[in-house]
Design an enzyme around this catalytic site. Structure first.
Site, PDB file in Angstrom:
ATOM      1  N   ARG A  60       0.827  -1.215   0.000  1.00 16.67           N
ATOM      2  CA  ARG A  60       0.000   0.000   0.000  1.00 16.67           C
ATOM      3  C   ARG A  60       0.854   1.255   0.000  1.00 16.67           C
ATOM      4  O   ARG A  60       0.489   2.266  -0.620  1.00 16.67           O
ATOM      5  CB  ARG A  60      -0.938  -0.026   1.204  1.00 16.67           C
ATOM      6  CG  ARG A  60      -2.057  -1.076   1.011  1.00 16.67           C
ATOM      7  CD  ARG A  60      -2.617  -1.553   2.318  1.00 16.67           C
ATOM      8  NE  ARG A  60      -3.807  -2.372   2.176  1.00 16.67           N
ATOM      9  CZ  ARG A  60      -3.807  -3.676   1.874  1.00 16.67           C
ATOM     10  NH1 ARG A  60      -2.657  -4.319   1.678  1.00 16.67           N
ATOM     11  NH2 ARG A  60      -4.945  -4.347   1.787  1.00 16.67           N
ATOM     12  N   GLY A 118      -1.433 -11.868  -5.094  1.00 14.14           N
ATOM     13  CA  GLY A 118      -2.835 -11.489  -5.265  1.00 14.14           C
ATOM     14  C   GLY A 118      -3.049 -10.023  -4.919  1.00 14.14           C
ATOM     15  O   GLY A 118      -3.852  -9.333  -5.558  1.00 14.14           O
ATOM     16  N   ARG A 142      -6.379 -17.992  -9.442  1.00 15.46           N
ATOM     17  CA  ARG A 142      -7.161 -17.411  -8.336  1.00 15.46           C
ATOM     18  C   ARG A 142      -8.300 -16.528  -8.865  1.00 15.46           C
ATOM     19  O   ARG A 142      -8.208 -15.981  -9.957  1.00 15.46           O
ATOM     20  CB  ARG A 142      -6.221 -16.636  -7.395  1.00 15.46           C
ATOM     21  CG  ARG A 142      -5.256 -17.609  -6.711  1.00 15.46           C
ATOM     22  CD  ARG A 142      -4.309 -16.928  -5.780  1.00 15.46           C
ATOM     23  NE  ARG A 142      -4.994 -16.322  -4.660  1.00 15.46           N
ATOM     24  CZ  ARG A 142      -4.376 -15.527  -3.782  1.00 15.46           C
ATOM     25  NH1 ARG A 142      -3.094 -15.242  -3.915  1.00 15.46           N
ATOM     26  NH2 ARG A 142      -5.055 -15.014  -2.778  1.00 15.46           N
ATOM     27  N   ASP A 148      -4.946 -15.319   7.308  1.00 16.96           N
ATOM     28  CA  ASP A 148      -3.548 -15.659   6.989  1.00 16.96           C
ATOM     29  C   ASP A 148      -2.880 -16.494   8.083  1.00 16.96           C
ATOM     30  O   ASP A 148      -1.840 -17.106   7.857  1.00 16.96           O
ATOM     31  CB  ASP A 148      -2.727 -14.384   6.760  1.00 16.96           C
ATOM     32  CG  ASP A 148      -3.063 -13.747   5.416  1.00 16.96           C
ATOM     33  OD1 ASP A 148      -3.697 -14.401   4.569  1.00 16.96           O
ATOM     34  OD2 ASP A 148      -2.690 -12.571   5.219  1.00 16.96           O
ATOM     35  N   LYS A 192      -6.424 -19.398  -1.754  1.00 19.45           N
ATOM     36  CA  LYS A 192      -5.200 -18.638  -1.436  1.00 19.45           C
ATOM     37  C   LYS A 192      -4.075 -19.148  -2.353  1.00 19.45           C
ATOM     38  O   LYS A 192      -4.337 -19.769  -3.366  1.00 19.45           O
ATOM     39  CB  LYS A 192      -4.863 -18.793   0.041  1.00 19.45           C
ATOM     40  CG  LYS A 192      -5.862 -18.125   0.953  1.00 19.45           C
ATOM     41  CD  LYS A 192      -5.804 -16.615   0.809  1.00 19.45           C
ATOM     42  CE  LYS A 192      -6.847 -15.918   1.656  1.00 19.45           C
ATOM     43  NZ  LYS A 192      -6.886 -14.481   1.391  1.00 19.45           N
ATOM     44  N   ARG A 237      -5.400 -24.135   0.975  1.00 19.52           N
ATOM     45  CA  ARG A 237      -4.734 -24.327   2.276  1.00 19.52           C
ATOM     46  C   ARG A 237      -5.440 -25.322   3.182  1.00 19.52           C
ATOM     47  O   ARG A 237      -4.828 -25.824   4.121  1.00 19.52           O
ATOM     48  CB  ARG A 237      -4.556 -22.970   2.982  1.00 19.52           C
ATOM     49  CG  ARG A 237      -3.501 -22.127   2.302  1.00 19.52           C
ATOM     50  CD  ARG A 237      -3.281 -20.779   2.957  1.00 19.52           C
ATOM     51  NE  ARG A 237      -2.141 -20.110   2.334  1.00 19.52           N
ATOM     52  CZ  ARG A 237      -1.896 -18.809   2.405  1.00 19.52           C
ATOM     53  NH1 ARG A 237      -2.714 -18.013   3.086  1.00 19.52           N
ATOM     54  NH2 ARG A 237      -0.833 -18.287   1.817  1.00 19.52           N
ATOM     55  N   ARG A 286       3.058 -19.638   3.217  1.00 16.18           N
ATOM     56  CA  ARG A 286       2.558 -19.810   4.600  1.00 16.18           C
ATOM     57  C   ARG A 286       2.468 -21.282   4.996  1.00 16.18           C
ATOM     58  O   ARG A 286       2.620 -21.623   6.166  1.00 16.18           O
ATOM     59  CB  ARG A 286       1.209 -19.103   4.791  1.00 16.18           C
ATOM     60  CG  ARG A 286       1.334 -17.591   4.626  1.00 16.18           C
ATOM     61  CD  ARG A 286       0.204 -16.809   5.237  1.00 16.18           C
ATOM     62  NE  ARG A 286       0.158 -15.482   4.640  1.00 16.18           N
ATOM     63  CZ  ARG A 286       0.939 -14.457   4.971  1.00 16.18           C
ATOM     64  NH1 ARG A 286       1.825 -14.577   5.933  1.00 16.18           N
ATOM     65  NH2 ARG A 286       0.828 -13.284   4.358  1.00 16.18           N
TER      66      ARG A 286
HETATM   67  C1  S3P Z   1      -4.292  -9.061   2.006  1.00 13.66           C
HETATM   68  C2  S3P Z   1      -5.576  -9.494   2.146  1.00 13.66           C
HETATM   69  C3  S3P Z   1      -5.944 -10.899   2.344  1.00 13.66           C
HETATM   70  C4  S3P Z   1      -4.747 -11.713   2.799  1.00 13.66           C
HETATM   71  C5  S3P Z   1      -3.527 -11.441   1.975  1.00 13.66           C
HETATM   72  C6  S3P Z   1      -3.143  -9.971   2.082  1.00 13.66           C
HETATM   73  C7  S3P Z   1      -4.048  -7.626   1.770  1.00 13.66           C
HETATM   74  O1  S3P Z   1      -6.421 -11.454   1.132  1.00 13.66           O
HETATM   75  O2  S3P Z   1      -5.048 -13.085   2.771  1.00 13.66           O
HETATM   76  O3  S3P Z   1      -2.444 -12.219   2.433  1.00 13.66           O
HETATM   77  O4  S3P Z   1      -2.886  -7.182   1.877  1.00 13.66           O
HETATM   78  O5  S3P Z   1      -5.008  -6.925   1.481  1.00 13.66           O
HETATM   79  P1  S3P Z   1      -7.964 -11.372   0.699  1.00 13.66           P
HETATM   80  O6  S3P Z   1      -8.294  -9.962   0.410  1.00 13.66           O
HETATM   81  O7  S3P Z   1      -8.071 -12.231  -0.538  1.00 13.66           O
HETATM   82  O8  S3P Z   1      -8.734 -11.942   1.845  1.00 13.66           O
END
Ligand code: S3P
Length: 419
Positions: free
Chosen positions: A25, A88, A116, A303, A330, A334, A376
């Protein structure tokens, strides 16, 4: 391959890796701002490098410890596909960023990321006026209109993607989540001067110009989770983890460990920019109670669930996770991958469609297990190896670099220090 044996003691201080979510971010939001920002303790993880490389392809200038944005108009047409690697967060957040620009971009990733679900960002971005295709994800952005979104899944990535579109849209954008998720994007946008209001499970944003924001990234609590569980299960453990991020939207793990009976202390609670941090101290526990995770808690702990499965093997009774179907989409499925690894080590794990049930306590036995390419899962199985009898070999151990590049070195150092 990662090889792990149980050390006689588990003692010392561990420097946590910088938070991965906040690092993504800090880069992406500053790329939309106008001016230079200093970034301290940015994560060197492979996922964050994917974000940095994509932003460079969009014309953003960034180097060691700094980034210079030229406002949304400063983003230019990439000359080829944007490679998000395994990340992701990179793919979904960049989709929102690009939706507001009159550009055409294709976002690609490795085999795991390519499988995904991306409709979850595509559909709401289309409703704001962007042209979005999936498989592969292709975004043709432009003028957006604000919209009200009621998300069917709790996802901070989807929420953040829509906020990145919303900040560039005409009119207000509101997002309602089925369960509250991490709010790092909201905190950072507020600190950058955005017209934003938010609470647990909702956020509303209006079109805004962002000021650059210097960010010092706290330690990653999701990475701390591995050491906290290792210490909780080890009969002679005492670990100190300074500078961990303890944002309430991420800290459900600490409450769960308290409830299970782990001796855990949060010391010197303070702020690091928009984020709360604390030093954590944890000691090995006895007579730990099983836990039940369901409802909104499953989203808050998403997570940490792989390593909580390892914790469950050491607790007296049945621990249960429900409402965590998101685990199946994920970096690996998992529910399947952690179950396979732990069963190979002697655990009693019953998979369910949306979670699992684990009977404890069992003495885990070392085995040859696979990370299935999921960082993880690799680290959770390493924690299992730290409390198992014999040697655990983790095939595909290198994938930890996705979020925690120094993990194996720290583990080795800790084990050699304490015999
Ligand atoms: C994350 C949000 C989560 C998390 C990922 C990091 C983020 O995913 O599992 O490791 O930084 O916004 P989801 O938005 O798919 O739940």
């Amino acid at each position: 391959m990662g090889r792990v044996q149980r050390p006689a003691r588990l003692e010392g201080e561990i420097q946590l890796p910088p938070d991965k979510s906040i690092s993504h971010r800090a880069l992406i939001l500053n790329a939309l701002a106008r001016g230079e920002a200093r970034l301290q303790n940015l994560s060197p993880a492979r996922d964050v490098q994917s974000t940095a490389a994509c932003l460079r392809q969009l014309g953003v200038e960034l180097g060691q410890g700094w980034i210079r944005g030229r406002g949304p108009e400063g983003l230019h047409q990439p000359s080829g596909p944007l490679d998000c690697g395994n990340s992701g967060t990179t793919m979904r957040l960049l989709a929102g960023l690009l939706a507001g620009r009159p550009l055409e971009a294709t976002l690609i990733g490795d085999a795991s990321l390519s499988s995904r679900p991306m409709e979850r960002v595509a559909e709401p971005l289309r409703r704001m006026g962007a042209w979005v295709e999936t498989s592969p994800l292709r975004v043709v952005g432009g003028r957006l209109r604000g919209a009200e979104h009621r998300l069917p899944v709790a996802s901070a990535q989807v929420k953040s993607s829509l906020l990145l579109a919303g900040v560039q849209a005409e009119g207000a954008t509101t997002v309602w989540e089925p369960a509250p998720t991490r709010d790092h994007t909201e905190r950072m946008l507020a600190a950058m001067g955005a017209d934003i209001a938010f609470g647990a499970g909702w956020v509303r944003i209006g079109p805004s110009e962002l000021c650059p924001l210097d960010v010092t990234v706290p330690g990653d609590l999701s990475a701390a989770a591995f050491w906290l569980v290792a210490a909780a299960l080890h009969p002679r453990a005492r670990l100190r983890l300074p500078g961990a991020g303890v944002n309430p939207s991420r800290a459900a793990l600490l409450d769960l460990l308290d409830q299970v009976g782990v001796r855990l202390r949060r010391l010197d609670q303070r702020r690091c920019g928009a984020e709360p941090v604390a030093d954590l101290e944890v000691e090995g526990g006895v007579g730990l109670q099983p836990f039940q995770v369901g409802g909104e808690l499953a989203a808050a702990l998403i997570d940490e669930l792989p390593v909580l499965a390892v914790l469950a093997t050491g607790l007296t009774g049945t621990s249960r996770v429900t409402n965590a179907g998101e685990l199946r989409v994920k970096e690996s499925d998992r529910i399947t991958t952690i179950g396979e690894g732990l069963r190979a080590m002697g655990a009693t794990v019953r998979d369910a469609a949306n979670g699992w049930e684990i009977e404890g306590p069992v003495q885990l036995r070392g085995a040859r297990v696979s990370s299935c390419g999921d960082h993880r899962v690799a680290m959770a199985l390493a924690v299992a190896g730290l409390v198992a009898e014999g040697t655990t070999e983790i095939v595909g151990a290198d994938c930890v670099a996705v979020s925690y590049p120094g993990f194996w070195e720290q583990l080795e150092e800790l084990c050699s220090r304490t015999g």
